[in-house]
Design a protein around this motif. Structure first.
Motif, PDB file in Angstrom:
ATOM      1  N   ARG A  86      47.080 155.216  53.011  1.00  0.00           N
ATOM      2  CA  ARG A  86      47.059 156.577  52.480  1.00  0.00           C
ATOM      3  C   ARG A  86      48.467 157.146  52.315  1.00  0.00           C
ATOM      4  O   ARG A  86      48.769 157.821  51.330  1.00  0.00           O
ATOM      5  CB  ARG A  86      46.223 157.473  53.386  1.00  0.00           C
ATOM      6  N   ARG A  87      49.367 156.891  53.286  1.00  0.00           N
ATOM      7  CA  ARG A  87      50.740 157.394  53.172  1.00  0.00           C
ATOM      8  C   ARG A  87      51.434 156.794  51.956  1.00  0.00           C
ATOM      9  O   ARG A  87      52.174 157.477  51.252  1.00  0.00           O
ATOM     10  CB  ARG A  87      51.532 157.107  54.438  1.00  0.00           C
ATOM     11  N   PHE A  88      51.183 155.511  51.711  1.00  0.00           N
ATOM     12  CA  PHE A  88      51.752 154.858  50.528  1.00  0.00           C
ATOM     13  C   PHE A  88      51.221 155.522  49.261  1.00  0.00           C
ATOM     14  O   PHE A  88      51.980 155.827  48.347  1.00  0.00           O
ATOM     15  CB  PHE A  88      51.405 153.362  50.531  1.00  0.00           C
ATOM     16  N   LEU A  89      49.914 155.763  49.216  1.00  0.00           N
ATOM     17  CA  LEU A  89      49.278 156.378  48.053  1.00  0.00           C
ATOM     18  C   LEU A  89      49.840 157.786  47.816  1.00  0.00           C
ATOM     19  O   LEU A  89      50.198 158.135  46.680  1.00  0.00           O
ATOM     20  CB  LEU A  89      47.760 156.420  48.259  1.00  0.00           C
ATOM     21  N   ALA A  90      49.943 158.581  48.865  1.00  0.00           N
ATOM     22  CA  ALA A  90      50.496 159.938  48.743  1.00  0.00           C
ATOM     23  C   ALA A  90      51.942 159.885  48.255  1.00  0.00           C
ATOM     24  O   ALA A  90      52.350 160.690  47.405  1.00  0.00           O
ATOM     25  CB  ALA A  90      50.404 160.671  50.076  1.00  0.00           C
ATOM     26  N   ASN A  91      52.712 158.948  48.772  1.00  0.00           N
ATOM     27  CA  ASN A  91      54.101 158.797  48.358  1.00  0.00           C
ATOM     28  C   ASN A  91      54.194 158.414  46.881  1.00  0.00           C
ATOM     29  O   ASN A  91      55.003 158.964  46.142  1.00  0.00           O
ATOM     30  CB  ASN A  91      54.801 157.755  49.239  1.00  0.00           C
ATOM     31  N   GLU A  92      53.351 157.485  46.440  1.00  0.00           N
ATOM     32  CA  GLU A  92      53.360 157.056  45.043  1.00  0.00           C
ATOM     33  C   GLU A  92      52.981 158.193  44.096  1.00  0.00           C
ATOM     34  O   GLU A  92      53.434 158.241  42.963  1.00  0.00           O
ATOM     35  CB  GLU A  92      52.396 155.886  44.834  1.00  0.00           C
ATOM     36  N   LEU A  93      52.145 159.111  44.575  1.00  0.00           N
ATOM     37  CA  LEU A  93      51.699 160.248  43.762  1.00  0.00           C
ATOM     38  C   LEU A  93      52.605 161.461  43.937  1.00  0.00           C
ATOM     39  O   LEU A  93      52.345 162.514  43.360  1.00  0.00           O
ATOM     40  CB  LEU A  93      50.260 160.614  44.127  1.00  0.00           C
ATOM     41  N   ASN A  94      53.636 161.314  44.767  1.00  0.00           N
ATOM     42  CA  ASN A  94      54.578 162.395  45.030  1.00  0.00           C
ATOM     43  C   ASN A  94      53.849 163.618  45.588  1.00  0.00           C
ATOM     44  O   ASN A  94      54.054 164.743  45.143  1.00  0.00           O
ATOM     45  CB  ASN A  94      55.365 162.750  43.766  1.00  0.00           C
ATOM     46  N   VAL A  95      52.986 163.370  46.573  1.00  0.00           N
ATOM     47  CA  VAL A  95      52.160 164.407  47.198  1.00  0.00           C
ATOM     48  C   VAL A  95      52.615 164.605  48.634  1.00  0.00           C
ATOM     49  O   VAL A  95      52.785 163.635  49.371  1.00  0.00           O
ATOM     50  CB  VAL A  95      50.658 163.991  47.176  1.00  0.00           C
ATOM     51  N   ALA A  96      52.790 165.863  49.016  1.00  0.00           N
ATOM     52  CA  ALA A  96      53.079 166.200  50.408  1.00  0.00           C
ATOM     53  C   ALA A  96      51.802 166.771  51.005  1.00  0.00           C
ATOM     54  O   ALA A  96      51.121 167.573  50.376  1.00  0.00           O
ATOM     55  CB  ALA A  96      54.198 167.226  50.479  1.00  0.00           C
ATOM     56  N   GLU A  97      51.477 166.341  52.227  1.00  0.00           N
ATOM     57  CA  GLU A  97      50.240 166.772  52.865  1.00  0.00           C
ATOM     58  C   GLU A  97      50.534 167.592  54.111  1.00  0.00           C
ATOM     59  O   GLU A  97      51.526 167.357  54.788  1.00  0.00           O
ATOM     60  CB  GLU A  97      49.405 165.559  53.282  1.00  0.00           C
ATOM     61  N   ASP A  98      49.620 168.531  54.399  1.00  0.00           N
ATOM     62  CA  ASP A  98      49.665 169.207  55.690  1.00  0.00           C
ATOM     63  C   ASP A  98      48.556 168.616  56.555  1.00  0.00           C
ATOM     64  O   ASP A  98      47.801 167.758  56.107  1.00  0.00           O
ATOM     65  CB  ASP A  98      49.545 170.730  55.547  1.00  0.00           C
ATOM     66  N   ALA A  99      48.457 169.075  57.779  1.00  0.00           N
ATOM     67  CA  ALA A  99      47.482 168.499  58.719  1.00  0.00           C
ATOM     68  C   ALA A  99      46.052 168.631  58.213  1.00  0.00           C
ATOM     69  O   ALA A  99      45.251 167.711  58.359  1.00  0.00           O
ATOM     70  CB  ALA A  99      47.622 169.157  60.080  1.00  0.00           C
ATOM     71  N   SER A 100      45.706 169.775  57.609  1.00  0.00           N
ATOM     72  CA  SER A 100      44.317 169.973  57.168  1.00  0.00           C
ATOM     73  C   SER A 100      43.964 169.110  55.961  1.00  0.00           C
ATOM     74  O   SER A 100      42.818 168.703  55.808  1.00  0.00           O
ATOM     75  CB  SER A 100      44.058 171.442  56.847  1.00  0.00           C
ATOM     76  N   SER A 101      44.931 168.816  55.119  1.00  0.00           N
ATOM     77  CA  SER A 101      44.630 168.026  53.923  1.00  0.00           C
ATOM     78  C   SER A 101      44.389 166.554  54.239  1.00  0.00           C
ATOM     79  O   SER A 101      43.778 165.840  53.452  1.00  0.00           O
ATOM     80  CB  SER A 101      45.749 168.153  52.889  1.00  0.00           C
ATOM     81  N   LYS A 102      44.839 166.108  55.400  1.00  0.00           N
ATOM     82  CA  LYS A 102      44.682 164.707  55.770  1.00  0.00           C
ATOM     83  C   LYS A 102      43.250 164.354  56.157  1.00  0.00           C
ATOM     84  O   LYS A 102      42.911 163.192  56.275  1.00  0.00           O
ATOM     85  CB  LYS A 102      45.636 164.335  56.904  1.00  0.00           C
ATOM     86  N   SER A 103      42.406 165.368  56.328  1.00  0.00           N
ATOM     87  CA  SER A 103      41.015 165.114  56.725  1.00  0.00           C
ATOM     88  C   SER A 103      40.095 164.895  55.531  1.00  0.00           C
ATOM     89  O   SER A 103      38.925 164.583  55.710  1.00  0.00           O
ATOM     90  CB  SER A 103      40.491 166.270  57.581  1.00  0.00           C
ATOM     91  N   VAL A 104      40.607 165.069  54.320  1.00  0.00           N
ATOM     92  CA  VAL A 104      39.800 164.869  53.107  1.00  0.00           C
ATOM     93  C   VAL A 104      40.544 163.927  52.162  1.00  0.00           C
ATOM     94  O   VAL A 104      41.759 163.752  52.282  1.00  0.00           O
ATOM     95  CB  VAL A 104      39.500 166.215  52.397  1.00  0.00           C
ATOM     96  N   PRO A 105      39.831 163.333  51.217  1.00  0.00           N
ATOM     97  CA  PRO A 105      40.495 162.443  50.262  1.00  0.00           C
ATOM     98  C   PRO A 105      41.586 163.154  49.453  1.00  0.00           C
ATOM     99  O   PRO A 105      41.492 164.362  49.195  1.00  0.00           O
ATOM    100  CB  PRO A 105      39.354 161.995  49.342  1.00  0.00           C
ATOM    101  N   LEU A 106      42.586 162.409  49.057  1.00  0.00           N
ATOM    102  CA  LEU A 106      43.683 162.960  48.261  1.00  0.00           C
ATOM    103  C   LEU A 106      43.175 163.592  46.968  1.00  0.00           C
ATOM    104  O   LEU A 106      43.746 164.577  46.496  1.00  0.00           O
ATOM    105  CB  LEU A 106      44.699 161.858  47.940  1.00  0.00           C
ATOM    106  N   LEU A 107      42.128 163.050  46.410  1.00  0.00           N
ATOM    107  CA  LEU A 107      41.587 163.566  45.155  1.00  0.00           C
ATOM    108  C   LEU A 107      41.164 165.027  45.300  1.00  0.00           C
ATOM    109  O   LEU A 107      41.363 165.831  44.388  1.00  0.00           O
ATOM    110  CB  LEU A 107      40.406 162.701  44.701  1.00  0.00           C
ATOM    111  N   TYR A 108      40.622 165.405  46.448  1.00  0.00           N
ATOM    112  CA  TYR A 108      40.255 166.800  46.690  1.00  0.00           C
ATOM    113  C   TYR A 108      41.488 167.695  46.610  1.00  0.00           C
ATOM    114  O   TYR A 108      41.450 168.775  46.025  1.00  0.00           O
ATOM    115  CB  TYR A 108      39.604 166.975  48.067  1.00  0.00           C
ATOM    116  N   GLY A 109      42.563 167.268  47.232  1.00  0.00           N
ATOM    117  CA  GLY A 109      43.787 168.053  47.211  1.00  0.00           C
ATOM    118  C   GLY A 109      44.372 168.183  45.817  1.00  0.00           C
ATOM    119  O   GLY A 109      44.855 169.250  45.434  1.00  0.00           O
TER     120      GLY A 109
END
Length: 143
Positions: A86-109
């Protein structure tokens, strides 16, 4: 004594109530795709862009307990069996996450960001890096 029809209905209802019937249907579909794929010419190599998109979809499907749909996606698309980190995927999409966003799929964010954009401006989308194919025709556009 129960008739064959009553027995079939009882078995079907039991399998549906346990959630097994849907899983069996999805597994059969996956096996059919797999069997058909053996006779098909090899598909083109999975692009980096498609790999990321498929992974977002797989994460969403698995989060929502659509595990057999996810297995069909992986079988049809050629996605690696092991999900991307997931960290690799978020990095590739240039997405920064907070603690609450990590509990749901990246697509929701990503969808939430687009829907709730604070500035009210439209997001500018660029065309795919993929070459145009038959499903991405330019029909209806001025060339």
């Amino acid at each position: 004594m129960a008739t064959i029809t009553e027995l079939k209905c009882a078995v079907r209802e039991t399998l549906e109530s346990r959630g097994v019937l849907g899983q069996l249907k999805a597994r059969i579909r996956a096996e059919v795709f797999s069997a058909l794929e053996d006779k098909q010419p090899p598909r083109p190599q999975l692009s980096h862009e498609n790999l990321l998109i498929n992974e977002l979809i797989r994460e969403y499907l698995e989060f929502n307990k659509y595990k057999y749909s996810a297995s069909v996606l992986a079988a049809e698309s050629g996605q690696p069996e092991v999900p991307l980190d997931r960290r690799f995927l978020a990095n590739e999409l240039n997405v920064a996450e907070d603690a609450s966003s990590k509990s749901v799929p990246l697509l929701y964010g990503l969808v939430s960001h687009c829907v709730n954009s604070a500035d009210g401006e439209k997001v500018f989308l660029r065309g795919s890096s993929l070459p145009p194919g038959p499903s991405r025709s330019t029909q209806g556009t001025d060339a």
